[in-house]
Structure formats: C-alpha cells, structure tokens
Design a protein around this motif. Structure first.
Motif, short mmCIF file in Angstrom:
data_model
loop_
_atom_site.label_atom_id
_atom_site.label_comp_id
_atom_site.label_asym_id
_atom_site.label_seq_id
_atom_site.Cartn_x
_atom_site.Cartn_y
_atom_site.Cartn_z
N LYS A 1 0.87 -1.17 0.00
CA LYS A 1 0.00 0.00 0.00
C LYS A 1 0.90 1.22 0.00
CE LYS A 1 -4.01 -2.27 1.62
NZ LYS A 1 -4.40 -2.91 0.35
N LEU A 2 0.37 2.36 -0.45
CA LEU A 2 1.16 3.58 -0.48
C LEU A 2 0.83 4.42 0.75
CD1 LEU A 2 0.60 4.56 -4.24
CD2 LEU A 2 2.32 3.00 -3.28
N LYS B 1 -8.14 1.81 -2.47
CA LYS B 1 -7.85 0.61 -1.67
C LYS B 1 -6.35 0.38 -1.48
CE LYS B 1 -7.89 -2.92 -5.27
NZ LYS B 1 -8.73 -3.65 -6.17
N HIS B 2 -5.54 1.11 -2.23
CA HIS B 2 -4.09 0.97 -2.11
C HIS B 2 -3.46 2.04 -1.21
CE1 HIS B 2 -4.28 -2.01 -5.22
NE2 HIS B 2 -4.74 -1.16 -6.11
N ILE B 3 -4.29 2.87 -0.59
CA ILE B 3 -3.77 4.05 0.14
C ILE B 3 -3.95 3.91 1.65
CG2 ILE B 3 -3.97 6.57 0.40
CD1 ILE B 3 -3.10 5.77 -2.41
N VAL B 4 -2.91 4.22 2.41
CA VAL B 4 -3.05 4.42 3.85
C VAL B 4 -2.49 5.80 4.20
CG1 VAL B 4 -3.03 1.98 4.55
CG2 VAL B 4 -0.86 3.22 4.35
N LEU B 5 -2.94 6.34 5.34
CA LEU B 5 -2.52 7.67 5.76
C LEU B 5 -1.38 7.58 6.78
CD1 LEU B 5 -5.95 9.44 6.38
CD2 LEU B 5 -4.63 9.28 4.27
N GLU B 6 -0.55 8.60 6.78
CA GLU B 6 0.55 8.65 7.76
C GLU B 6 1.01 10.09 7.92
OE1 GLU B 6 3.70 6.42 5.49
OE2 GLU B 6 4.65 8.38 5.54
N THR B 7 1.58 10.39 9.09
CA THR B 7 2.20 11.71 9.25
C THR B 7 3.71 11.66 9.12
OG1 THR B 7 2.27 11.38 11.65
CG2 THR B 7 0.43 12.69 10.74
N ASP B 8 4.34 10.55 9.56
CA ASP B 8 5.80 10.50 9.75
C ASP B 8 6.23 11.57 10.76
OD1 ASP B 8 8.30 9.38 9.50
OD2 ASP B 8 8.84 10.50 7.69
#
Ligand SMILES: [Zn+2]
Length: 255
Positions: free
Chosen positions: A173-174, A197-204
């Motif tokens: 996933k991206l 469906k290939h995307i997830v969220l993140e802040t880093d």
C-alpha cells in the motif's frame, strides 16, 4: 470517525515536553490508531513505555532503519530478532534503503533490508519500507523476494505514477502524508488514478508537516490536513476517506 496514522514517531524526543497533550489533540480529531515504526535499539524502551501508556491506541513495529545501518548493524539485527521472538509486533519497520544521507553502507543496507524481509515472512508480518533516492535498489530486492506472503506499506511514497504501480504490484500500500499537500510534491497530480484501496494515511511525525504547518514540527492531529487534501483529490467526503484508509490499515496490520 476513526483515522489511522500508520507511521508516527510518537516516542521522538521532539515530543518530550508535551507528548500527552499532543496525543490527546490527535485523539480529539479522531486520529486514534497509531502505528509506531522502530529506528534502532535505542528507541525500544521508549516504544514500550508509550505502549504501556496507550495500550488501546499504540501498535508497535520492530526493525532497523536504513539510515541507522552502521558498522554494528549485525548486533542491531540481532536485537530485532530477539525482540521479535519475545512478543507481538504489528510490522517489521521501518526498513529499506536510504542513499540521500550517506551511500557508504549501501551493501550493509541491502543485507539488512533482505534479512528483515525474511523475518517478516517468517513471522507473517507486513513490512514498512523507507525509500529515499533508492527506488531501483529497493525494487531490485522486492523483485527477488516477492511472494504471496510479502506485503506491507511503501511509507512516505513520493515516486512517480509508474513507481506507484510497481510498488502496488509487490502487494504494497502507499503511505500518503504531508507531501501530498506540498505545491511541488507531485504525487497529488496522479493519485486520483490510484484506487483508494491501495492508500493508507501517515504523518511520519515529527517530520514532514503538511501545509499550512510545512517546515514546523509535525504531529498526528495534522493528519486531518492530509485527509482534507485526499477528499479533494478523490472527490469523496473526509469521512469516506477516513473509513476506507482505516480499513486498508486493518487489512495490512491485522488490527
Ligand atoms: Zn519514519
């Protein structure tokens, strides 16, 4: 609304002054699931402390970050193996190759990346990939190691449309974060062509704060700014993006 931050360094010393307030701010915004990447053995204890304070919200990974692959990397990998044998983690990460800061240890970075992919397969865990100026080197190893039981997240994805498709072809996933809000971030140009469906969220966090906080310390509550941008790109509601990406995170991390 449950928003999942799939990549946040909550244990970072940047948060030592106000960690609890910062986490409460995030939870108030709906960001209540935090996946915590490891860096090296020096952060292990602070990760465990965090988990103890937030057992319902914090999910730990174990791994050796490529920038921290140095002369002692075999000892560090030993530490990763020992921790994995001892308790539950939700991913092997963050792992990969970083040629931006230093190319001296490319060979060791490749060995460490491959070794940790094999550990992920052994423990049936996802991998969380850190890639900086190293798409070719990363894809070379993924091509050799690809299999039905290799899957995970391409964290902080900043590549091209073609590289996005290639990452997805390896069951990745991206991980999309602050960069999608940058004027010159480029990924906003093609993201609508990538199925949600290939995307997830993140802040880093504490790195890579989204607009309008660009250049400042990042924190998980700012994920709502990334969410707003994705809602525009996909022409969906913020609620729909939150629930779809949280579902995707459950598929990957199994929780
Ligand atoms: Zn990170």
């Amino acid at each position: 609304m449950i928003i999942t931050d799939t990549h946040t360094h909550l244990y970072s010393e940047e948060f030592d002054q106000d960690r609890d307030e910062m986490i409460q701010r995030a939870i108030k915004e709906g960001v209540s699931r935090f996946f915590i990447p490891a860096i090296d053995s020096s952060c292990t204890q602070s990760m465990y402390d965090l988990e103890k304070d937030y057992p319902d919200n914090v999910f730990l990974m174990m791994g050796l970050h490529p920038t921290y692959v140095k002369e002692n990397y075999l000892e560090e990998l030993q530490h990763v193996e020992e921790e994995l044998a001892m308790r539950k983690f939700y991913a092997i990460g963050e792992i990969g190759i970083d040629l931006y800061w230093d190319k001296t240890h490319l060979k060791e970075q490749q060995i460490a990346f491959r070794k940790q992919i094999q550990l992920a397969k052994q423990y049936k865990l996802p991998i969380v990939i850190h890639c900086r100026e190293a798409f070719d080197e990363i894809f070379e190893i993924l091509e050799e190691e690809k299999s039905a039981d290799l899957f995970g997240v391409f964290h902080c994805f900043t590549g091209t449309y073609e590289q996005a498709l290639q990452a997805i072809s390896y069951n990745m996933k991206l991980g999309i974060g602050g960069v999608v809000t940058f004027k010159n971030g480029k990924i906003d140009q093609f993201l609508s062509q990538i199925d949600l469906k290939h995307i997830v969220l993140e802040t880093d966090s504490p790195y890579l704060a989204p607009v309008p906080f660009r250049g400042k310390r990042n924190e998980s509550s700012y994920l709502v700014n990334v969410l707003d941008k994705l809602a525009q790109i996909y022409e969906l509601s913020v609620k729909d993006i939150a629930s779809a990406t949280t579902e995707n995170s459950k598929v990957i991390f199994g929780i």
